[in-house]
Structure formats: C-alpha cells, structure tokens
Design an enzyme around this catalytic site. Sequence first.
Site, PDB file in Angstrom:
ATOM      1  N   LYS A 136      17.420 -18.037  57.414  1.00  0.00           N
ATOM      2  CA  LYS A 136      17.243 -18.947  58.633  1.00  0.00           C
ATOM      3  C   LYS A 136      16.263 -20.039  58.389  1.00  0.00           C
ATOM      4  O   LYS A 136      15.213 -19.982  57.670  1.00  0.00           O
ATOM      5  CB  LYS A 136      16.370 -18.153  59.684  1.00  0.00           C
ATOM      6  CG  LYS A 136      16.114 -18.820  60.735  1.00  0.00           C
ATOM      7  CD  LYS A 136      15.180 -17.486  61.957  1.00  0.00           C
ATOM      8  CE  LYS A 136      14.652 -18.163  63.074  1.00  0.00           C
ATOM      9  NZ  LYS A 136      14.045 -17.328  63.846  1.00  0.00           N
ATOM     10  N   TRP A 137      16.841 -21.144  58.463  1.00  0.00           N
ATOM     11  CA  TRP A 137      16.357 -22.469  58.236  1.00  0.00           C
ATOM     12  C   TRP A 137      15.534 -23.259  59.086  1.00  0.00           C
ATOM     13  O   TRP A 137      15.952 -23.866  60.008  1.00  0.00           O
ATOM     14  CB  TRP A 137      17.366 -23.449  57.500  1.00  0.00           C
ATOM     15  CG  TRP A 137      16.891 -24.776  56.807  1.00  0.00           C
ATOM     16  CD1 TRP A 137      16.238 -25.470  57.281  1.00  0.00           C
ATOM     17  CD2 TRP A 137      17.301 -25.139  55.577  1.00  0.00           C
ATOM     18  NE1 TRP A 137      16.068 -26.543  56.559  1.00  0.00           N
ATOM     19  CE2 TRP A 137      16.779 -26.311  55.367  1.00  0.00           C
ATOM     20  CE3 TRP A 137      18.237 -24.477  54.367  1.00  0.00           C
ATOM     21  CZ2 TRP A 137      16.693 -27.071  54.204  1.00  0.00           C
ATOM     22  CZ3 TRP A 137      18.125 -25.432  53.391  1.00  0.00           C
ATOM     23  CH2 TRP A 137      17.594 -26.635  52.978  1.00  0.00           C
ATOM     24  N   ASP A 138      14.379 -23.241  59.157  1.00  0.00           N
ATOM     25  CA  ASP A 138      13.409 -23.558  60.477  1.00  0.00           C
ATOM     26  C   ASP A 138      12.995 -24.883  60.144  1.00  0.00           C
ATOM     27  O   ASP A 138      12.701 -25.228  59.033  1.00  0.00           O
ATOM     28  CB  ASP A 138      12.316 -22.515  60.835  1.00  0.00           C
ATOM     29  CG  ASP A 138      12.060 -22.317  62.197  1.00  0.00           C
ATOM     30  OD1 ASP A 138      12.191 -23.329  62.822  1.00  0.00           O
ATOM     31  OD2 ASP A 138      11.354 -21.378  62.525  1.00  0.00           O
ATOM     32  N   ASN A 178       9.481 -26.751  62.099  1.00  0.00           N
ATOM     33  CA  ASN A 178       8.600 -26.715  63.163  1.00  0.00           C
ATOM     34  C   ASN A 178       7.668 -27.843  63.518  1.00  0.00           C
ATOM     35  O   ASN A 178       6.693 -27.592  64.235  1.00  0.00           O
ATOM     36  CB  ASN A 178       7.718 -25.227  63.056  1.00  0.00           C
ATOM     37  CG  ASN A 178       8.684 -24.115  63.454  1.00  0.00           C
ATOM     38  OD1 ASN A 178       9.538 -24.089  64.366  1.00  0.00           O
ATOM     39  ND2 ASN A 178       8.617 -23.131  62.476  1.00  0.00           N
ATOM     40  N   ASP A 187      33.649 -77.131  67.154  1.00  0.00           N
ATOM     41  CA  ASP A 187      34.229 -77.116  65.865  1.00  0.00           C
ATOM     42  C   ASP A 187      33.379 -78.072  65.042  1.00  0.00           C
ATOM     43  O   ASP A 187      33.561 -79.454  65.520  1.00  0.00           O
ATOM     44  CB  ASP A 187      35.698 -77.114  65.549  1.00  0.00           C
ATOM     45  CG  ASP A 187      36.313 -77.082  63.979  1.00  0.00           C
ATOM     46  OD1 ASP A 187      35.879 -75.886  63.463  1.00  0.00           O
ATOM     47  OD2 ASP A 187      36.621 -78.328  63.459  1.00  0.00           O
ATOM     48  N   ASP A 206      13.795 -20.523  71.635  1.00  0.00           N
ATOM     49  CA  ASP A 206      12.944 -19.593  71.441  1.00  0.00           C
ATOM     50  C   ASP A 206      12.857 -18.787  72.732  1.00  0.00           C
ATOM     51  O   ASP A 206      11.996 -17.915  72.998  1.00  0.00           O
ATOM     52  CB  ASP A 206      11.544 -20.105  70.946  1.00  0.00           C
ATOM     53  CG  ASP A 206      11.379 -20.383  69.390  1.00  0.00           C
ATOM     54  OD1 ASP A 206      12.605 -19.667  68.744  1.00  0.00           O
ATOM     55  OD2 ASP A 206      10.488 -20.872  69.078  1.00  0.00           O
TER      56      ASP A 206
HETATM   57  C1  GLA Z   1      10.001 -21.086  65.058  1.00  0.00           C
HETATM   58  C2  GLA Z   1      11.403 -20.272  65.507  1.00  0.00           C
HETATM   59  C3  GLA Z   1      10.997 -18.841  65.732  1.00  0.00           C
HETATM   60  C4  GLA Z   1      10.321 -18.077  64.628  1.00  0.00           C
HETATM   61  C5  GLA Z   1       9.024 -18.837  64.420  1.00  0.00           C
HETATM   62  C6  GLA Z   1       8.465 -18.190  63.241  1.00  0.00           C
HETATM   63  O1  GLA Z   1       9.573 -20.910  66.439  1.00  0.00           O
HETATM   64  O2  GLA Z   1      11.836 -20.986  66.513  1.00  0.00           O
HETATM   65  O3  GLA Z   1      12.561 -18.301  65.968  1.00  0.00           O
HETATM   66  O4  GLA Z   1      11.176 -18.267  63.741  1.00  0.00           O
HETATM   67  O5  GLA Z   1       9.334 -20.159  64.115  1.00  0.00           O
HETATM   68  O6  GLA Z   1       7.268 -19.061  63.000  1.00  0.00           O
END
Ligand code: GLA
Length: 729
Positions: free
Chosen positions: A478-480, A482, A62, A550
């Site tokens: 579908k909201w991708d 990549n 301390d 995929d």
């Molecule tokens: C990604 C997705 C697929 C498809 C392609 C399209 O690879 O996983 O399912 O939608 O893009 O470009």
Amino acid sequence: MIRFNPQTKVLHLTNGKMSYVVYVNDYGYLETLYFGAPLTDADDIHCLRRSAEWHDSSFYYDKKSGKEYRHSDCYMSNTAPQELSAHAAMDKRYAPLVIRQADGGYLTDFRYVSHTVLDGVPDVPGMPHARGGDCQTVDFLLCDGYGLQLHYYLSIYNDKNILLKSMLLVNDTPHTVHLLRAMSLQLDLPDAQWEWTHFCGRWQKERDLVRAPLIDGVQSISSNRARSSHEENPFVYFSRRGAGPTAGEAIGLNLIYSGNFACRVEVTNYGATHITYGISDEDFDWVLASGQRFHTPQAVVAYSADGEDGMSQAMHDFIKQNLVNRRLDDKTKPILFNSWEGCFFDFDTQRVLSYIDDGRTIGMEMFVLDDGWFGARNDDTAGLGDWRVNTDKVDLKRVVAHCRQCGIQVGIWFEPEMINYRSDLFRAHPEYALTGNADQASCIRHQFHLDMANPAVVDEVYRQLSAFFDEYHPDYIKWDYNRIVCEHYSSALPAERQGEVYHRLTLGYYHLLERITAHYPDLFIEGCASGGGRFDLGTLYYAPQIWASDESDPAQRMEINYTTSLGYPLSTIGAHVNASPVANYRTKAILALFGTYGYEMNPNRLTQEDREALNEVADVYHRYHKDVVENGTLYHLKNPYLGNFMSMQCVSRDRNTSLVVIINRKKELDRFRYLKLQGLDDDKLYHNDYENAVHTGEYYRKIGINYSREWLDEFSCRLIVLKAVDANE
Ligand code: GLA
C-alpha cells in the site's frame, strides 16, 4: 479511422460512434469543425463554416507590403473554435501553451507544417500513458516563427469513444526558451448549453459531486498541492442540459497525471465553450534548452451521445483495457484484510498473528500490515524514511512465515515519498526534505515531503524499498502519501530551475514507480493518499487500485464510491468493510462488494453472526466479482445526491449475470417503487433472487423490479442477483 481530404483539408476522425473534425485553414491554424455523434460526410460541415459571416477580427496587416488584408478563408482568429489558440496574438482566448522566447517576447503561435497518421498512440517517456490498443493518432507537426517545433497528438480509439490529446515541444533552435504554460488539451465547443460536474472534497469526503450550468466567463478547478488532491479530482464531465445517465450528450475529461493540474472552462462573449486542461501553470517555468524536448501528459476525452453512463463506461473501458497494468489487474484478486482500523500503531507479533487467524474465518486471503512496523514508528511523529523492520516490535519474518503456511498472501504499508524529522534519514540528510528556504517549514502530520526532484533521493528510497522486497518478498504494497507540498523549493536545482520543481516531484514519483514495477513486476501496488487524495489516472497506470477514502462509514462511503465510479471503474476503488456502527456487517459488505472488497476491523471482536454475514458476501465475491463487477459494465441507477436511494448495477460482458445494489439512507415505509434496470438483453429471460421471479430483459428495463411493498428501515440494503435462464428451464 482517420480520413484526410487534401482538397478540403478536412481531417475526420471517426469510429462510427462519434466524429471529431479538424480543418487546416489557409493560415495553418487547426480549426475544430465538429465534435459529436458520428457523421458520414464531414465535408458538409466545412461548407457550413464557409457560409458563416462574422464581423471584425478577420483582417490583418502585412508588414512587408504595408497593406491590410481580409483573411481569405472566412477565418475569424478570435472566435473560430480551434485546437490550439495562439498567445500574444489577436486570439485572446486562454492559450494552452505559453512560451517566453529567447528575445523575451511571449509570442506563441504555431502553424501547421504537415501531419502523419500513426497506428496506436506514442508513449510519453518518463510518464504514465495509454498502453496503445485499437487506435490511431494524427501527429500534427507545427512550427512557430522562432523555429520551435510542436507535435500535437490527437488519437481516436476504434473500439471505444475515447480521444487522447497531448503535445511534444521540441527545441531544435540554438536558444533556450521558457515554457510558462504547457497544457495538454484545448477543447472548443461551439455553444455553452452544458452543465459541468466536478468532484471537490476533503479528507473523508472525497469526490463530492458538484453540478452547475456553465455560466458566462471563467469557471475552473485545479490543484496546487503537488498531488491530484482531495480538494478537486482531475475527472470532470460536461452534460447537455437535462441529460442523465441514459439520455443526452456527455463529454468526460481526465488527465494521465498525478501532480498539479488545472481545468479552465470559459464561456466566451460569443457563447462558445473554451476548455483548456493540463499541468497547472502556477509557478511553472520549465527551461527548455537547445536540443531538449518537453512532453505534456495525455488528456483523455470520453464521449457519449446517449447518456452519462455511456461516457463513464467509455472511461472505464479505457482505464481497464488501455491504462492499468493488466499483468496485475487480470489476476483474481485475493480478499484483503488491512490491519489499520483494527489496531492502528498498537500491535505486537501475537496480535498480528491473532488477526491473521481470525481474518481467515471471514475469508481473508491476503493480510496487509499497515503503518507502524518500521524504524521508530509507534505513532505518527517518527520513523518515515527508515524502511527497516522494527524487530523489537514485530517479528515480521514469523508473520510472513505464518501467512505462507496458511496460504495467505502478504502485504505491507509504505509511504515512500515522505520523511519524519525524527528519523535516521533526516538526521543524515536534512537536505532530502522539502523544507523551503525560510526559518520555519510547514510540518503536516509531523512530516516533510522528500525532494523527489533530486535523483539521489529517488535512489535512496529505491535502495531501501528494494532491500525490503528482496528480504520479505511481499505480494502487495500500500503506497501512501499523507501530506501536501507547501515549500516547493529544491536545493538540488539551480535558481532558474525552481519553476520546474512541482512537475519534477511528480516525475520523481513516476521514476520510482517505474523502477519498482520494472524490477518487481508481480508486486501489486495499491495507491493511497490520506484516503483518496491521489485518485488519478497517473497513479492507476502503476497501481491498479487506490484506497478511495479513510471514510468507510456506509452513509458517507456509498456516496464516495458512487461519485468515484462516474469516472473510474469499480475494480480500482479500494473499499473495505469496517466496524462502523451505522449499519450491520451484511450491509457494509454489500457496499464494499461494489468496489475492490476487503476488511479493516479488529477481527477478534466479530460475533458469530457477523462472521456468517461476511462469509456469505465473500462467497458472492468469489462467484461473481471478477466477471460482473471488475470486468462487467456499470450502470448508475439511483443517484444518492438526488434522493433517498443509491443504486448501482453491474452486468457481465456476456449479459448473462447482473448484480444490483440498492440502499436507502432514511426510513421509508411502503410506497410505489420500481427499480428499472439497464444493460440486459431485451429478449433474454432472467431470474432475480429478490422477487424469485423470471422476467425478460425488456420487462426489467421498462417496468423494473417492484419493491413497493417493503418497509425499509434506515440503511436497508439489498443485493439482487440476476441470472439468464433458458426458456425451457
Ligand atoms: C493514511 C491512510 C490510512 C492508513 C494511515 C496510516 O491515513 O489513508 O489508510 O494507512 O495513513 O498512517
């Protein structure tokens, strides 16, 4: 239920099926006394702690009195299991929080001030979070020597074995500080007799199961790709050595977050396990100015005293009941047909119309037009960022009208956070792309990541998407996503804020999703990221299902779906029947049934026999999927990583109906084989359509279905339906 004993300063969180016990010690540190099977009397544990004698580290000097003291409370600052280790202090364990203070020092040492018990769980503004439920939260208020305040939230659910942990840092000092690490969870366990399972992988082999005993020192998983990633999933679990699906303790962890994360597990030199989990601190430097606050995401902890399935069921219940958007999830889901693997970018209006007509012959109820319908998109080198229909290629108005006429719902593909350099948006706003500050920028799939840390970018994407929604009124998107982020430099932020970019990208993703879900509350969103590269709880908050991979080849997919379902409910696992030659359509459809169920192939090429097989499984889908697969309880009967077979079983909540899948990879002729089932009522009678026999639930549990006499070719797949029958029937 949360009980605090002011005499012993012990806080006991329990729901009758597990206990978590925290002690507020004389120095204001929160010691973790216990986590495990339920206790009736937590104060006993407290006595045990006091009788423990340790050497060193219990002394402090301390400065005011110039004297050395022994901690009055048997407190061992560097070994005692704690909720929150201090940093730049005697405790040398990895701390969940690290702050560079206004004086340049790193001391991060929060002490208890008070606590309150709240009903429910506080929201995390701007981020996905648990949607309340039957739970209570202890809000610990802690303070450091600089006057920073920390709310440490610890919640327990009464109806499931789930704890939540998160932090809120409040800077009410006049100074700016830098948050260099801001994790959500510390979990200290007083031994290291655990094996941990985590899920690494890559494109088309997501969530590959890795199980290993904990070893002395550090083991960790993380993502620095600005998404939860293919490479490691944020779900991990710890099992007692030798534990399996039906026996032994298991602890599961996950994070309600989609960006960079890190889970670090250290077996200390004293043989304890010290876990920290949260946003990764790689290049993380959050500037917290006077008056500002910072919320960490919530970490989810699932516990089971009797087997890993108990842990995974607790996770599933939490996700289904307290995380996903139930407005969307509770609806009966149409059988979805996706165009991607059937025609990729190569389509016109006629082909699309023919897919719709042929899709209807196999029970399709929603048609989803995947990539290739917008901008200059005829391959993957152009178009991202220009979300206008390419009317030269496809007459989308006509496609939508045809679907509506046939009573088919309509879905469409987007990749909102991305931009091709060959796009109008890039030509007009190159600064919207995250291309870094060097002469060369990484280009993955010919595209860049948008600077979602820039609010103008989020506005622009929202403007384009909402214009499309207002014109075409899709039921589903579908909201991708990549690519990963490489150059995490935002030209929209000043130099001292570049350490915020990674987290701000994730916040931008959430902000866009918030706006879309607020304005289009009935729009169903399916997440995706080159297959399952962003399969996480943050995404599931907005998108009740996620395309898992995929890879739909059944040999691979049965493993991907099995491992994913250890942490996530089957209702969230996007699974389609495709044209893979590895197995017949019936087998592929049965596997997809233990997921969301949908189709993805060229329907013009199906034979009459294929159509019949698919219609047969579509019928099972309509009869049982909602009650048994989506809302039922999942059991993992045979782990494909441990042998030739994969088997899962779903049981409806009323335990009257059950679906079982069993499939083998390699050929196997007759051999003693009994498939023991779970989750049925011991004394109810159930008919099974495999043996066409009736047995009690106890019989199925202890003896099992006898499939010894079958000659099993490669990929022999059985779907067994069990139904409770009346004893008098
Ligand atoms: C990604 C997705 C697929 C498809 C392609 C399209 O690879 O996983 O399912 O939608 O893009 O470009």
